[in-house]
Design an enzyme around this catalytic site. Sequence first.
Site, PDB file in Angstrom:
ATOM      1  N   HIS A  99      -9.371  -3.351  -2.713  1.00  0.00           N
ATOM      2  CA  HIS A  99      -8.322  -2.911  -2.087  1.00  0.00           C
ATOM      3  C   HIS A  99      -8.847  -1.179  -2.055  1.00  0.00           C
ATOM      4  O   HIS A  99      -8.533  -0.710  -0.895  1.00  0.00           O
ATOM      5  CB  HIS A  99      -6.823  -2.992  -2.625  1.00  0.00           C
ATOM      6  CG  HIS A  99      -5.815  -2.094  -1.781  1.00  0.00           C
ATOM      7  ND1 HIS A  99      -4.751  -2.796  -1.143  1.00  0.00           N
ATOM      8  CD2 HIS A  99      -5.564  -0.899  -1.816  1.00  0.00           C
ATOM      9  CE1 HIS A  99      -4.009  -1.777  -0.932  1.00  0.00           C
ATOM     10  NE2 HIS A  99      -4.265  -0.756  -0.994  1.00  0.00           N
ATOM     11  N   GLU A 100      -8.990  -0.552  -2.822  1.00  0.00           N
ATOM     12  CA  GLU A 100      -9.549   0.914  -2.851  1.00  0.00           C
ATOM     13  C   GLU A 100     -10.670   1.189  -2.185  1.00  0.00           C
ATOM     14  O   GLU A 100     -10.735   1.987  -1.134  1.00  0.00           O
ATOM     15  CB  GLU A 100      -9.556   1.504  -4.344  1.00  0.00           C
ATOM     16  CG  GLU A 100      -8.247   1.266  -5.112  1.00  0.00           C
ATOM     17  CD  GLU A 100      -7.005   1.662  -4.444  1.00  0.00           C
ATOM     18  OE1 GLU A 100      -5.930   0.985  -4.734  1.00  0.00           O
ATOM     19  OE2 GLU A 100      -7.003   2.331  -3.688  1.00  0.00           O
TER      20      GLU A 100
ATOM     21  N   HIS B 184     -10.157   1.233   1.598  1.00  0.00           N
ATOM     22  CA  HIS B 184      -9.686   2.307   2.015  1.00  0.00           C
ATOM     23  C   HIS B 184     -10.914   3.219   2.456  1.00  0.00           C
ATOM     24  O   HIS B 184     -10.672   4.325   3.397  1.00  0.00           O
ATOM     25  CB  HIS B 184      -8.814   3.136   1.246  1.00  0.00           C
ATOM     26  CG  HIS B 184      -7.220   2.654   1.048  1.00  0.00           C
ATOM     27  ND1 HIS B 184      -6.425   2.427   2.139  1.00  0.00           N
ATOM     28  CD2 HIS B 184      -6.507   2.185   0.134  1.00  0.00           C
ATOM     29  CE1 HIS B 184      -5.238   2.164   2.042  1.00  0.00           C
ATOM     30  NE2 HIS B 184      -5.437   1.718   0.728  1.00  0.00           N
TER      31      HIS B 184
ATOM     32  N   CYS C  48       0.803  -1.117   0.087  1.00  0.00           N
ATOM     33  CA  CYS C  48       0.231   0.008  -0.123  1.00  0.00           C
ATOM     34  C   CYS C  48       0.884   1.226   0.110  1.00  0.00           C
ATOM     35  O   CYS C  48       1.811   1.209   0.656  1.00  0.00           O
ATOM     36  CB  CYS C  48      -0.863   0.050   1.259  1.00  0.00           C
ATOM     37  SG  CYS C  48      -2.068   1.382   1.575  1.00  0.00           S
TER      38      CYS C  48
HETATM   39  O1  LIG Z   1      -4.796   2.192  -2.254  1.00  0.00           O
HETATM   40  C1  LIG Z   1      -3.857   2.043  -3.220  1.00  0.00           C
HETATM   41  N1  LIG Z   1      -2.599   1.921  -3.018  1.00  0.00           N
HETATM   42  O2  LIG Z   1      -2.159   1.682  -1.681  1.00  0.00           O
HETATM   43  C2  LIG Z   1      -1.698   1.655  -4.247  1.00  0.00           C
HETATM   44  C3  LIG Z   1      -1.223   0.005  -4.098  1.00  0.00           C
HETATM   45  C4  LIG Z   1      -2.751  -0.535  -4.715  1.00  0.00           C
HETATM   46  C5  LIG Z   1      -2.601  -2.156  -5.195  1.00  0.00           C
HETATM   47  C6  LIG Z   1      -1.941  -3.033  -4.045  1.00  0.00           C
HETATM   48  C7  LIG Z   1      -2.447  -4.304  -4.356  1.00  0.00           C
HETATM   49  C8  LIG Z   1      -3.774  -4.032  -5.195  1.00  0.00           C
HETATM   50  C9  LIG Z   1      -3.929  -2.720  -5.476  1.00  0.00           C
HETATM   51  C10 LIG Z   1      -0.161  -0.079  -5.324  1.00  0.00           C
HETATM   52  O3  LIG Z   1      -0.428   0.351  -6.630  1.00  0.00           O
HETATM   53  N2  LIG Z   1       0.682  -0.542  -4.880  1.00  0.00           N
HETATM   54  N3  LIG Z   1       0.905  -1.069  -3.624  1.00  0.00           N
HETATM   55  C11 LIG Z   1       2.332  -0.737  -2.911  1.00  0.00           C
HETATM   56  C12 LIG Z   1       3.525  -0.781  -3.922  1.00  0.00           C
HETATM   57  C13 LIG Z   1       3.341  -1.309  -5.386  1.00  0.00           C
HETATM   58  C14 LIG Z   1       1.969  -0.698  -5.907  1.00  0.00           C
HETATM   59  C15 LIG Z   1       1.923  -1.549  -6.946  1.00  0.00           C
HETATM   60  O4  LIG Z   1       1.115  -2.467  -7.041  1.00  0.00           O
HETATM   61  N4  LIG Z   1       2.176  -0.779  -8.173  1.00  0.00           N
HETATM   62  C16 LIG Z   1       1.966  -1.507  -9.501  1.00  0.00           C
HETATM   63  C17 LIG Z   1       1.719  -2.691  -9.911  1.00  0.00           C
HETATM   64  C18 LIG Z   1       1.586  -3.184 -11.192  1.00  0.00           C
HETATM   65  C19 LIG Z   1       1.878  -2.405 -12.187  1.00  0.00           C
HETATM   66  C20 LIG Z   1       2.414  -0.999 -11.885  1.00  0.00           C
HETATM   67  N5  LIG Z   1       2.578  -0.576 -10.308  1.00  0.00           N
HETATM   68 NI    NI Z   2      -3.729   1.192  -0.387  1.00  0.00          NI
END
Ligand SMILES: O=CN(O)C[C@@H](CC1CCCC1)C(=O)N1NCCC[C@H]1C(=O)Nc1ccccn1
Ligand code: NI
Length: 183
Positions: free
Chosen positions: A153-154, A157, A110
């Site tokens: 996940h969203e 939140h 996250c």
């Molecule tokens: O609430 C929203 N958040 O916290 C951002 C989260 C949301 C995802 C986490 C799991 C499902 C949705 C997020 O995107 N991440 N989590 C932390 C670091 C990595 C990043 C990620 O998965 N990046 C990514 C993945 C594929 C392609 C490009 N980038």
């Molecule tokens: Ni998140």
Amino acid sequence: MITMKDIVREGNSVLTQVAEEVELPPTAEEKETLEEMLQFLKNSQDEEIAEKYELRAGVGLAAPQIGISKRMIAVHFQDFDENEYSYGLFNPKIISHSVAETFLSGGEGCLSVDREVPGYVPRYQKVTIKATDLEGNEVKIKLRGYAAIVFQHEIDHLNGVMFYDRINKQDPFAVPENAKPCD
Ligand SMILES: O=CN(O)C[C@@H](CC1CCCC1)C(=O)N1NCCC[C@H]1C(=O)Nc1ccccn1
Ligand code: NI
């Protein structure tokens, strides 16, 4: 422009509150904020911009993560079948879901959590979401697999739920009986 300094980190109570419904039609300011959230995701996935502004790549963002306790989320990603999802949504709601569950085999992270929290995060394998999009249209979106995980996940939140709240405390890598990994 939203950058990492705008992202609220765990410990801030806004991440554990239930966010308020947005009264429709949204104000110009609410629309602007949601557009900026979507732009942040696009920027974070653009190598040059992400490097220049030190953005962590993200596929989703919820308004509480920028300190705004309103039911607004943005998602921007491609799933494993190369389906593209790019939405700014007001008041998203899961209106139906499968009994079957799924999870990411590498667990979840996250942008508001600056640490690794190992373990599977069980989520519904299929969900149908109802929401109002940035153009003011009511949308109904059927999702499965990775896309379903991102939207859940969203929406979590918006209800003050963090991904690690869903990890099995006794055995973080326990696989629920009717669950299979989505990747
Ligand atoms: O609430 C929203 N958040 O916290 C951002 C989260 C949301 C995802 C986490 C799991 C499902 C949705 C997020 O995107 N991440 N989590 C932390 C670091 C990595 C990043 C990620 O998965 N990046 C990514 C993945 C594929 C392609 C490009 N980038
Ligand atoms: Ni998140």
